[in-house]
Scaffold this active site. Structure first.
Site, mmCIF file in Angstrom:
data_model
loop_
_atom_site.group_PDB
_atom_site.id
_atom_site.type_symbol
_atom_site.label_atom_id
_atom_site.label_comp_id
_atom_site.label_asym_id
_atom_site.label_seq_id
_atom_site.Cartn_x
_atom_site.Cartn_y
_atom_site.Cartn_z
ATOM 1 N N GLN A 165 -3.420 -3.011 14.673
ATOM 2 C CA GLN A 165 -2.011 -3.408 14.536
ATOM 3 C C GLN A 165 -1.111 -2.164 14.572
ATOM 4 O O GLN A 165 -0.058 -2.166 15.214
ATOM 5 C CB GLN A 165 -1.817 -4.159 13.217
ATOM 6 C CG GLN A 165 -0.362 -4.390 12.846
ATOM 7 C CD GLN A 165 -0.192 -5.328 11.666
ATOM 8 O OE1 GLN A 165 -0.214 -6.538 11.834
ATOM 9 N NE2 GLN A 165 -0.025 -4.783 10.472
ATOM 10 N N HIS A 184 -0.324 -2.765 -0.773
ATOM 11 C CA HIS A 184 1.121 -2.898 -0.557
ATOM 12 C C HIS A 184 1.894 -1.997 -1.527
ATOM 13 O O HIS A 184 2.894 -1.377 -1.154
ATOM 14 C CB HIS A 184 1.564 -4.344 -0.795
ATOM 15 C CG HIS A 184 1.108 -5.310 0.255
ATOM 16 N ND1 HIS A 184 0.332 -6.402 -0.027
ATOM 17 C CD2 HIS A 184 1.346 -5.348 1.596
ATOM 18 C CE1 HIS A 184 0.097 -7.085 1.086
ATOM 19 N NE2 HIS A 184 0.696 -6.465 2.084
ATOM 20 N N ASP A 192 -5.229 -2.245 8.998
ATOM 21 C CA ASP A 192 -4.952 -2.933 10.267
ATOM 22 C C ASP A 192 -4.754 -1.866 11.349
ATOM 23 O O ASP A 192 -3.648 -1.664 11.848
ATOM 24 C CB ASP A 192 -3.718 -3.819 10.112
ATOM 25 C CG ASP A 192 -3.954 -4.904 9.089
ATOM 26 O OD1 ASP A 192 -4.661 -5.861 9.403
ATOM 27 O OD2 ASP A 192 -3.450 -4.775 7.955
ATOM 28 N N ALA A 248 1.640 -12.151 -0.985
ATOM 29 C CA ALA A 248 0.333 -12.034 -1.634
ATOM 30 C C ALA A 248 0.026 -10.539 -1.780
ATOM 31 O O ALA A 248 -1.001 -10.036 -1.293
ATOM 32 C CB ALA A 248 -0.752 -12.785 -0.867
ATOM 33 N N GLY A 297 -0.286 -0.399 6.575
ATOM 34 C CA GLY A 297 -1.598 0.042 6.104
ATOM 35 C C GLY A 297 -2.537 0.303 7.273
ATOM 36 O O GLY A 297 -2.517 -0.417 8.271
HETATM 37 O O1 PAF Z 1 0.182 -6.714 8.338
HETATM 38 C C1 PAF Z 1 0.845 -7.720 8.033
HETATM 39 O O2 PAF Z 1 0.912 -8.158 6.881
HETATM 40 C C2 PAF Z 1 1.623 -8.428 9.131
HETATM 41 O O3 PAF Z 1 0.916 -8.428 10.323
HETATM 42 C C3 PAF Z 1 3.046 -7.867 9.330
HETATM 43 C C4 PAF Z 1 3.016 -6.446 9.821
HETATM 44 C C5 PAF Z 1 3.812 -7.964 8.024
HETATM 45 C C6 PAF Z 1 3.778 -8.704 10.375
HETATM 46 O O4 PAF Z 1 3.894 -10.035 9.997
#
Ligand code: PAF
Length: 280
Positions: free
Chosen positions: A156, A39, A153, A34, A150
């Site tokens: 993350q 991205h 997140d 998506a 990115g």
């Molecule tokens: O940020 C995301 O889209 C997901 O958490 C990742 C890093 C692709 C891991 O599945």
């Protein structure tokens, strides 16, 4: 070969990477598909850094703590490939779950500590264990020199940096600024689930973050939290959390520190959206 080249098997991906490698640098852009402007920015930056750009498209079931969220995650492979086609000779890795987690696959274990139990970790228990599992697996498969993520997140990215440091993985992690729609709403795969009206409503998230940034240091942290809670509270969105945190420990703070970070999660029309901003 068509562009982009799409690989579904670890073996065939590794064969082509190995054949083309010859001291070429590899950049990995992990995604769950998506794809959106954010991205594409990661892919463009990946091409600036490396000779080979691998984009993984894999909806990782291990990082979803709610079955419904996983089921509703947008899937649009053909559109994704069309977007990637415009960016050059991208190598797409689009495996099945059994390819990423084969039978008897022993997932790597890592104690992520307190950075993974606040905010996203509190509202999505186990989420970061799943993220770390898949990202580590992708690193094992692709052996990238660079991996791009990115900054939307933010938590993350902190978790992935810990993974790389603690496991001594030889990859450079690059965080890329959040890309936004003209309304300020952070680009996200989940935005595909919003109606046009909900997209407009969701713009309040970035407005609230910007207001917080403008008021930072002029106000106390408690006052700022109240301000944002009221802004979201008087919108159609539901606030899940708004936290003002130390940028390294990700723990809530009561007094300003250098690079204080604000992170937010809201529900808009049943869709969970996150964003963040550096306040100081
Ligand atoms: O940020 C995301 O889209 C997901 O958490 C990742 C890093 C692709 C891991 O599945």
């Amino acid at each position: 070969m068509t562009i982009p080249s799409v690989f579904t098997k670890v073996d065939s991906l590794q064969r082509v990477l190995h054949a083309r490698n010859d001291n070429k640098k590899i950049a990995l852009v992990p995604t769950m598909g998506a794809l959106h402007h954010g991205h594409m920015e990661l892919v463009r930056r990946a091409f600036e850094l490396a000779d080979l750009v691998v984009v993984s498209i894999f909806i990782n079931p291990k990082q979803f703590n709610k079955e419904e969220d996983l089921e509703k995650y947008p899937k649009m492979l053909e559109k994704d490939l069309e977007l990637l086609r415009k960016e050059g000779d991208v190598i797409v890795f689009n495996p099945e779950v059994s390819e990423i987690y084969p039978k008897n696959y022993e997932a790597m274990k890592l104690d992520l500590g307190p950075i993974a139990t606040t905010m996203e970790g509190e509202f999505r228990p186990g989420h970061f264990d799943g993220v770390v599992m898949v990202v580590n697996r992708l690193f094992e498969i692709v052996l990238p020199d660079y991996a791009l993520f990115g900054l939307k997140d933010f938590q993350q990215l902190t978790v992935i940096n810990k993974l790389v440091k603690d496991k001594n993985i030889s990859v450079e992690i690059i965080g890329i600024e959040t890309v936004r729609e003209t309304s300020g709403l952070a680009s996200s795969s989940r935005n595909y689930r919003l109606s046009a009206d909900q997209m407009e409503d969701a713009a309040v998230i970035y407005k609230a973050l910007q207001t917080a940034k403008n008021e930072a240091e002029k106000s106390s942290i408690a006052e700022l939290k109240l301000l944002v809670e009221n802004m979201i509270g008087s919108s159609p969105l539901e606030l899940e959390y708004f936290e003002i945190v130390d940028p390294v420990s990700l723990q809530s703070i009561d007094n300003w520190v250098e690079n204080t970070q604000a992170c937010i999660a809201c529900i808009c029309g049943g869709v969970r959206l996150i964003d963040n901003i550096q306040l100081t």
